[in-house]
Design an enzyme around this catalytic site. Structure first.
Site, PDB file in Angstrom:
ATOM      1  N   GLU A 275     -62.882 -23.826  98.167  1.00  6.70           N
ATOM      2  CA  GLU A 275     -62.042 -22.750  98.509  1.00  6.70           C
ATOM      3  C   GLU A 275     -62.304 -22.136  99.685  1.00  6.70           C
ATOM      4  OE1 GLU A 275     -62.632 -19.792  95.391  1.00  6.70           O
ATOM      5  OE2 GLU A 275     -60.583 -19.229  95.276  1.00  6.70           O
TER       6      GLU A 275
ATOM      7  N   GLN B  47     -54.892  -2.556 130.614  1.00 10.03           N
ATOM      8  CA  GLN B  47     -56.255  -3.361 130.148  1.00 10.03           C
ATOM      9  C   GLN B  47     -56.443  -3.110 128.737  1.00 10.03           C
ATOM     10  OE1 GLN B  47     -59.122  -1.678 132.711  1.00 10.03           O
ATOM     11  NE2 GLN B  47     -58.694  -3.219 134.201  1.00 10.03           N
TER      12      GLN B  47
END
Ligand SMILES: Cc1cc2nc3c(=O)[nH]c(=O)nc-3n(C[C@H](O)[C@H](O)[C@H](O)COP(=O)(O)OP(=O)(O)OC[C@H]3O[C@@H](n4cnc5c(N)ncnc54)[C@H](O)[C@@H]3O)c2cc1C
Length: 403
Positions: free
Chosen positions: A264, A301
């Site tokens: 899982e 940025q």
């Protein structure tokens, strides 16, 4: 493995085409819960011949087992990693659109059918696992209870009492994926034999929808993963014959459930990769086209930092998924620490990337139309099910310290 092969990419494109045609137009109905996911998943299986492949590999395996070659066929299954990419690619692609579909599918196939295939007799496999593996039926795997989640076995209160040749089962389960619609339920409880409850043997039964005393709730309302119905189960004196009891094997029901944790957890990493890839793709497109102060936001940025961190996460999680595929091909099993580390990192990365995608989209990110908000809600579940982040930390540390 550093990249997908040509064949993998062909499979990916075919799966993408199917998702565009079948899933995207139904996304609103899946998200509202109006459309349960099962017919769509059956369609996926039929379209790609996965139902027939599952049927023929099932019959080959059972024939071997009947000839006494069970151990050999299990080994073959483990080393048959050529199919790992084939299972991972649909998981990754579906998670770009509706991660809940993968939860619904993964629980029925990987956990419910997987447990019966590991611990069932050939008769039990024919009766219950085969219709799950071909997607004819819906499967659930029920461990969690209202008072025992992370401490699933220690605090488990559901019981089975032996009465004559039968067991009488009582208790309730919660947060069970597929619980509301399951035809077949792999149900964990403790043998009520009068010993200290924390030390009692864990038994695993296979139950059918409609058994007297078994109630399956309606789907619970939840934050995300809406295409995966989650519910409660209530058992009041459900009588189960010994034919419904799975063998505990040499290591007991608890140990076999732990083996499922490894499968899982590796699967969650592939799911995380789908979410990350999609969020990154959508974010790059948005950063290119959204203009503010006369320039595209991708030139700021702080936005670039978000994209860069998403790309780092994508590369890292992709490498973890590739490593898992390679290990399967080599017939090598992951340790619990490795699988837990993979899940911990991938789940956190997907959640962070999706949250940052919402931020990058601004107000649009908070609106459903732009899809990142759904992925952010869905990705949060990765940090909770299959063991919370905190439990992954304890499993990694415990495994490392025990060597
Ligand atoms: C969408 C979804 C689907 C699910 N599907 C299934 C299913 O199909 N079958 C099934 O059986 N279960 C299923 N679950 C249940 C899931 O496995 C549990 O929710 C999970 O294991 C956590 O248990 P809990 O919710 O009881 O939280 P709790 O165990 O009550 O934890 C509460 C908090 O305490 C923390 N904590 C617990 N122990 C420790 C510790 N030792 N150290 C530090 N912190 C700790 C946890 O990390 C968490 O933050 C599902 C859950 C969700 C959300």
């Amino acid at each position: 493995m550093i990249e997908w092969s040509e064949e993998d990419l062909m499979i990916r494109d075919a799966v993408r085409g199917w998702i565009d045609a079948e899933v995207r137009p139904n996304l609103d109905a899946l998200e509202s819960g109006e459309l349960p996911p099962y017919d769509l998943l059956r369609g996926l299986y039929k379209t790609f011949g996965m139902d027939e492949m599952a049927r023929s590999s099932f019959h080959a395996r059972i024939a071997k087992e009947r000839e006494g070659g069970a151990r050999e066929s299990e080994g073959e299954e483990r080393s048959g990693g050529g199919g790992a990419a084939m299972t991972m690619i649909p998981v990754i692609e579906l998670c770009k659109v509706a991660p809940g579909l993968v939860s619904a599918m993964g629980v029925g196939l990987g956990l419910a059918a997987g447990t019966i295939m590991k611990r069932g007799t050939p008769e039990q496999k024919e009766r219950w696992a085969l219709p799950l593996l071909t997607m004819e039926k819906v499967g659930a795997w029920a461990i969690t209870e209202p008072n025992s989640g992370s401490d699933a076995f220690g605090g488990m209160q559901a019981t089975a009492r032996k009465v004559g040749d039968e067991y009488v089962i009582n208790g309730s389960k919660t947060f069970i994926t597929n619980g509301p619609y399951a035809d077949t339920i792999v149900f964990y409880c403790k043998l009520d034999d009068g010993s200290d409850p924390r030390d009692r043997e864990i038994l695993t039964f296979v139950l059918d929808r409609g058994m007297e005393g078994l109630e399956q709730s309606k789907p619970l309302r939840k934050m995300g993963l809406h295409s995966s119905p989650t519910g409660e189960l209530f058992l009041n004196d459900v009588r189960a014959g010994a034919d419904r009891l799975l063998t505990s094997g040499s290591q007991g029901g608890k140990e076999s459930a732990k083996q499922n944790f490894v499968t899982e957890r590796a699967g969650v990493a592939a799911m995380a990769l789908g979410v990350i890839e999609e969020c990154l793709k959508l974010s790059v497109e948005y950063a290119r086209t959204r203009e503010l102060w006369g320039q595209r936001i991708g030139d700021f940025q702080l936005i670039q930092l978000k994209l860069a961190k998403m790309e780092v996460a994508r590369l890292n999680v992709q490498n973890l998924v590739f490593r898992h595929i390679e290990m399967q091909r080599a017939g090598r099993a992951m340790t619990l620490a490795e699988a837990s580390a993979m899940k911990l990192y991938a789940a956190q990365a997907a959640s962070e990337v999706a949250q940052e995608a919402v931020q990058l989209f601004g107000g649009n990110g908070y609106m459903s139309e732009y899809r990142v908000e759904q992925l952010a809600r869905d990705a949060k579940s990765f940090q909770i099910y299959a063991g919370t982040d905190e439990i992954q930390v304890t499993h990694i540390a415990r495994d490392l310290l025990s060597r």
